[in-house]
Design a protein around this motif. Sequence first.
Motif, PDB file in Angstrom:
ATOM      1  N   LEU A 101      -8.357  -0.765   4.885  1.00 28.11           N
ATOM      2  CA  LEU A 101      -7.674   0.519   4.747  1.00 28.11           C
ATOM      3  C   LEU A 101      -8.650   1.672   4.895  1.00 28.11           C
ATOM      4  O   LEU A 101      -8.337   2.687   5.527  1.00 28.11           O
ATOM      5  N   TRP A 154      -1.749   8.104   8.655  1.00 30.39           N
ATOM      6  CA  TRP A 154      -0.707   7.575   7.766  1.00 30.39           C
ATOM      7  C   TRP A 154       0.662   7.691   8.436  1.00 30.39           C
ATOM      8  O   TRP A 154       1.451   6.746   8.432  1.00 30.39           O
ATOM      9  N   ARG A 171      -9.556   1.976   8.592  1.00 29.02           N
ATOM     10  CA  ARG A 171      -8.457   2.338   9.479  1.00 29.02           C
ATOM     11  C   ARG A 171      -7.833   3.696   9.173  1.00 29.02           C
ATOM     12  O   ARG A 171      -7.382   4.376  10.086  1.00 29.02           O
ATOM     13  N   LEU A 181      -4.910   6.264  -1.195  1.00 21.40           N
ATOM     14  CA  LEU A 181      -4.108   5.067  -0.993  1.00 21.40           C
ATOM     15  C   LEU A 181      -4.197   4.198  -2.240  1.00 21.40           C
ATOM     16  O   LEU A 181      -5.284   4.022  -2.807  1.00 21.40           O
ATOM     17  N   VAL A 195       0.847  -1.190   0.000  1.00 22.65           N
ATOM     18  CA  VAL A 195       0.000   0.000   0.000  1.00 22.65           C
ATOM     19  C   VAL A 195       0.879   1.236   0.000  1.00 22.65           C
ATOM     20  O   VAL A 195       1.746   1.392   0.861  1.00 22.65           O
ATOM     21  N   ALA A 253      -3.509   0.393  -3.276  1.00 25.90           N
ATOM     22  CA  ALA A 253      -3.244  -0.935  -2.729  1.00 25.90           C
ATOM     23  C   ALA A 253      -3.086  -1.938  -3.860  1.00 25.90           C
ATOM     24  O   ALA A 253      -3.927  -1.999  -4.757  1.00 25.90           O
TER      25      ALA A 253
END
Length: 131
Positions: free
Chosen positions: A78, A95, A81, A11, A4, A13
């Motif tokens: 992701l 991050w 979170r 983001l 990631v 991934a």
Amino acid sequence: MARVGRLAGALLAETQGEFFLVGDLKEPCDWASAGFEPPVQTPAVGTPFVRLQPVRAVEVPTPLLVLEVEGEPLAALLHERLVIHRNASVSERLWRLVTQGEAEPRTDARWLGQMPAAVWNVVRDGVLKCS
């Protein structure tokens, strides 16, 4: 192992040969230069992630996280979170917490996928409330 990184503030991934964009873009993205077809839509409130179609070989840019979670569950994790849900942006504070604020090329973030959601939510709330 999934990787990631960041792409235009969101983001990016890579998991099992598939690519997901998680969180809203913070700047314009040159999709061709990034190696992807422009998506029909980008992530926003109500659309946590989208699948990207590569047009050539793509490397996830560093610094990057390495996780064991794979597939769509990774994209969902992701989002839960690291994304601010009210505006769909990736939290720079979260991050930096996960990358330990360092510009290391790779950060082992397997713990992020293993941590119980209730515990992470306490951490998340504390980080997002800090000024």
